[in-house]
Enzyme design. Structure first.
Site, mmCIF file in Angstrom:
data_model
loop_
_atom_site.group_PDB
_atom_site.id
_atom_site.type_symbol
_atom_site.label_atom_id
_atom_site.label_comp_id
_atom_site.label_asym_id
_atom_site.label_seq_id
_atom_site.Cartn_x
_atom_site.Cartn_y
_atom_site.Cartn_z
ATOM 1 N N ASP A 282 0.711 -1.248 -0.079
ATOM 2 C CA ASP A 282 0.141 0.217 0.034
ATOM 3 C C ASP A 282 0.934 1.220 -0.194
ATOM 4 O OD1 ASP A 282 -1.803 -2.265 0.226
ATOM 5 O OD2 ASP A 282 -3.065 -1.000 1.593
ATOM 6 N N GLU B 175 -3.595 -7.671 12.897
ATOM 7 C CA GLU B 175 -2.951 -7.266 11.508
ATOM 8 C C GLU B 175 -1.561 -6.973 11.568
ATOM 9 O OE1 GLU B 175 -5.190 -4.050 9.732
ATOM 10 O OE2 GLU B 175 -4.780 -4.722 7.599
HETATM 11 C C1 6A9 Z 1 -10.998 -1.840 3.197
HETATM 12 C C2 6A9 Z 1 -12.757 -1.205 4.570
HETATM 13 C C3 6A9 Z 1 -14.870 -2.386 7.264
HETATM 14 C C4 6A9 Z 1 -4.439 -4.512 3.215
HETATM 15 O O1 6A9 Z 1 -5.134 -8.305 4.165
HETATM 16 C C5 6A9 Z 1 -5.906 -7.752 3.327
HETATM 17 C C6 6A9 Z 1 -5.049 -6.799 2.627
HETATM 18 C C7 6A9 Z 1 -3.826 -6.846 2.199
HETATM 19 O O2 6A9 Z 1 -3.888 -7.836 1.288
HETATM 20 C C8 6A9 Z 1 -2.713 -5.721 1.932
HETATM 21 O O3 6A9 Z 1 -1.740 -6.074 1.622
HETATM 22 N N1 6A9 Z 1 -5.141 -5.505 3.696
HETATM 23 C C9 6A9 Z 1 -2.932 -4.950 3.124
HETATM 24 O O4 6A9 Z 1 -2.081 -3.716 2.705
HETATM 25 C C10 6A9 Z 1 -6.513 -5.206 3.961
HETATM 26 C C11 6A9 Z 1 -7.105 -4.272 2.949
HETATM 27 C C12 6A9 Z 1 -8.511 -4.163 2.997
HETATM 28 C C13 6A9 Z 1 -8.943 -3.106 2.024
HETATM 29 C C14 6A9 Z 1 -10.656 -2.914 2.000
HETATM 30 C C15 6A9 Z 1 -12.331 -1.913 3.163
HETATM 31 C C16 6A9 Z 1 -13.620 -2.259 5.400
HETATM 32 O O5 6A9 Z 1 -13.936 -1.616 6.574
#
Ligand code: 6A9
Length: 771
Positions: free
Chosen positions: A508, A741
């Site tokens: 990100d 996380e």
């Molecule tokens: C947001 C908001 C209720 C971000 O673990 C999943 C991903 C990874 O693949 C990525 O590398 N996470 C990491 O930087 C979470 C991404 C969530 C995006 C959607 C929605 C919901 O609020």
């Protein structure tokens, strides 16, 4: 052909599934082919629920509520705002049973299920819910449990109601389940011996869809009921009354039946599902039979867990083993089965389009916040699950590869149905057909191949898809020079961000070139492609297909000289991205003219100012996870001086080293812990992430075993880093009740969302030292 035709044809391709035969064999998820996996806790976004692996499966679930004066606190979907002090599977074998513990302000719920095979539709199951006060006790003396069953546009449910308020059982029929009955047993004491006084309510309603179930139940509650156990004062409670229906003329695709039992603590309630085709039952699966079956399933699970991960024989304490079992069970028990379509933006049309429908069987990063599939997360998930059940991992990989389009692209985030869509803001909903994500499924595939777990038939079916996937990266994410790569899809609005994000990389807001341009070369993607090429070469060789091209590419991408040429920044003393870059950027509040009298004052935004113009150069001020990639993916030769240099910098506390693991970005970087906009706190700019720490631990283990000048150093770092990461995730779990996380690099505290038993659960592999 005319231009419009070309774009019409290519636009179509982006929205067509890949033409090769499916990796999944037809009917492979059906109860006939996979009876043990038919029913499961495949609804990770609810605290407790089950469904089948079919397209429009009926669902069963639990809601609960402590009966508090004048307040409705209904629990159903996993929400951080519920502020539960702990919840998650303690034991779950992915097939037969699961034991979950939930702590909700003074209430301890144990939710268990156990399955028994029989018949042609996935067999029977029983749920057991045990509720008792915990610690200082619940504020409420009595609670309501709501058991529901709902259809999803297919099948029928017939209630059997006793004394006009108690839903004693229901009969149902669906295409894939045939006939079945569900019986709601009366509550008893915890040992099951004595019946308890209870009040009953029930609801029969129609809902717009599964995403409306909480709303329908909430809207049906009224406080006009009384709970009057003999000899005790009468109490009012919220009970299911009538549902006055959804507004408007919407199609009501879900038939919903809810059984509410209101009872004092402590208590136990069982729900029994019986498949119509299962004959010759040894007896109904309830009470003592459940206790025994759960007991033997739990014992078998613990034994197998020890066989696979060996934590007891490696000397871990009982608490550490308990933790490892829970973390693992939560990833396995958190698997979901989804059916539906993504929304996809292609370059060929203005509006997002509907992608073809399909099933996805996948683990999820987080049951509360991200209860859906994410492409690069999944490669990490399967590294853990593949050790336990390689056939399960193969099934998951086949599902993912079957979602590929005709261009060889797989959508990054899988938001496939209405339930999933309720959890996602619009800005994140649409997937872009030009956007990649690290091809970590190759990591998982390589491990499964090493385990000898991929059947040739499956490998052969996967092959054309692997080829297309690989070419997709090779064609659409190429860099400006041969053997270089560039993530597409960086933020375009450069003025609004301290550093435009690269969501596609998975990292990100990790700092990249300050000014996105086609001149960029991204080190992490190059290293992923080296891995991908090597795995492609291996697969091709196994299948007797031409492997030379892949081999040549793998060799070129691992070639130290070429890597140096493209990514070694002598002046920075490290590997780096390359691009149009300046470090002299900052966020400043914009200066606006005061509003004319009578008008509201303007609200100035934080905007980026660039103090020194960018120029083409290696990206300085960004030492961190990206710089480590040649080491993380084990591309460096054991005698490479670069290895020595990365080991030194990694161990440096003013850069990446902390007592809790490696931080994502050097403490000396100008971007360290910097916000990207007013609303974007630092994400991959300091905090500790477990997936990358896993890769680091694994690489150190690798280099610690290879002859070379840095062998001892790698071996020492391996021991230290592994202890730091595992120790901290364990301590934080003991203290906070959750796996997180990410972890704060200054205090080790859990950050971001919880529970996060996606890749953070890789601590189990680190404990077991299985890489
Ligand atoms: C947001 C908001 C209720 C971000 O673990 C999943 C991903 C990874 O693949 C990525 O590398 N996470 C990491 O930087 C979470 C991404 C969530 C995006 C959607 C929605 C919901 O609020």
């Amino acid at each position: 052909p005319p231009g419009w035709w070309l774009s019409w044809a290519s636009g179509r391709r982006a929205l067509l599934l890949h033409p090769a035969p499916r990796a999944l064999e037809p009917g492979s998820s059906s109860p006939a082919a996979a009876p043990l996996r038919f029913w499961g806790s495949y609804r990770p976004h609810v605290y407790f629920g089950m469904k089948t692996r079919s397209r429009r499966s009926p669902v069963a679930g639990l809601m609960w509520m402590q009966q508090l004066e004048g307040e409705i606190r209904l629990r159903h979907t996993c929400e951080q705002s519920d502020k539960l002090s702990r919840y998650g599977w303690l034991l779950h074998d992915g097939l037969n049973f699961g034991v979950q513990e939930i702590l909700d302000s003074g209430l301890r719920l144990q939710t268990e299920f156990v399955k028994r095979q029989g018949g042609n539709h996935g067999g029977d199951w029983t749920w057991r819910i045990t509720a008792r006060p915990e610690g200082t006790g619940s504020q409420a003396a009595f609670i309501s449990l709501f058991f529901y069953v709902a259809t999803d546009g297919e099948g029928v449910l017939e209630p059997l109601v006793e004394k006009s308020t108690r839903l004693a059982s229901l009969m149902g029929t669906t295409e894939e389940l045939g006939h079945f009955t569900i019986t709601f047993q009366k509550p008893t004491t915890e040992n099951g011996r004595t019946a308890l006084h209870a009040s009953y309510n029930y609801l029969q309603a129609k809902a717009e869809g599964l995403h409306h179930l909480s709303d329908v139940v909430k809207a049906s509650l009224t406080p006009r009921f009384t709970y009057a156990p003999p000899g005790l004062p009468k109490r009012r409670y919220f009970g299911l009354d009538a549902y006055r229906g959804a507004p408007g003329e919407r199609e009501l695709r879900s038939q919903l039946l809810v059984h509410q039992v209101t009872v004092a603590l402590p208590c136990r309630v069982e729900v029994v599902f019986e498949s119509g085709s299962a004959m010759d039952r040894p007896g109904r699966l309830m009470g003592e039979a459940v206790t025994q079956l759960l007991g033997s399933r739990a014992a078998a699970f613990e034994q197998r867990f020890e066989e696979v991960f060996g934590l007891a024989r490696k000397g871990y304490s009982p608490q550490e083993q308990h933790f490892a079992r829970a973390v693992f069970s939560n990833m396995l028990g958190g698997m979901g089965y989804y059916y539906g379509h993504s929304l996809v933006q292609t370059p060929y049309s203005e509006l997002p389009q509907i992608y073809p429908e399909g099933p996805l069987f996948t683990a999820v990063p987080s049951r509360s916040f991200f209860p859906r599939g994410f492409l690069w997360d999944e490669g990490f998930h399967q590294l853990l699950l593949g050790r336990w059940d390689p056939a399960l991992s193969c099934d998951v990989l086949a599902h993912w590869f079957d979602l590929m389009n005709a261009e060889g692209w797989i959508p990054r985030e899988q938001i496939l149905d209405e339930e999933a869509r309720t959890k996602v803001p619009w800005e994140f909903m649409v997937q872009h057909s030009g956007a990649g994500n690290p091809p970590t499924l190759f990591l998982a595939l390589r491990q499964l191949l090493a385990q000898g777990a991929v059947e040739m038939g499956l490998l052969r079916r996967l092959y054309p898809r692997l080829q297309s996937w690989y070419s997709w990266y090779n064609q659409t994410q190429v860099g400006p020079l041969p053997y270089t790569f560039r993530w597409r899809g960086r933020d375009q609005d450069t003025q609004l961000f301290l550093n435009p994000k690269t969501l596609t990389s998975g990292l990100d807001d990790y700092p990249r070139a300050s000014h996105p341009s086609p001149d960029e070369r991204h080190l992490d993607l190059r290293c992923w492609m080296a891995l991908a090429s090597a795995v492609m070469a291996e697969v091709a060789a196994r299948l007797g297909e031409p492997a030379d091209e892949y081999r040549r590419m793998a060799d070129a991408l691992a070639d130290g000289r070429l890597l140096d040429e493209h990514h070694w920044a002598e002046a920075l003393g490290t590997f780096a991205d390359y691009g149009n870059h300046t470090r002299a950027v900052a966020l400043e509040r914009e200066k606006l003219r005061p509003a004319p009298p009578g008008q509201p004052p303007p609200s100035p935004r934080l905007m980026r100012v660039v103090r020194k113009p960018p120029k083409l150069q290696f990206v300085g001020g960004a030492f961190g996870y990206v710089s480590l990639f040649p080491l993380l993916l084990q591309l460096l030769r054991p005698d490479s001086q670069r290895l020595g240099s990365l080991l030194r910098d990694m161990r440096d506390e003013s850069r990446l080293w902390t007592p809790f693991g490696l931080r994502s970005l050097s403490r000396s970087s100008p971007f360290y812990l910097k916000r990207n906009t007013e609303h974007d706190p630092p994400y991959w700019r300091g905090p500790i992430w477990i997936n990358i720490n896993f890769l680091a631990v694994r690489a150190l283990h690798h280099y610690g075993r290879l002859e070379g000048p840095f062998r001892q150093q790698a071996a020492d770092l391996y021991r230290e880093l592994r202890e730091n990461v595992v120790g901290n995730v364990f301590r934080q779990y003991q203290e906070s009740g959750y796996v997180w996380e990410q972890y704060d690099d200054r205090t080790g505290q859990g950050r971001g969302c919880h529970p996060f038993t996606g890749w953070s659960a890789l601590v189990v592999l680190m404990m077991a030292e299985e890489y």
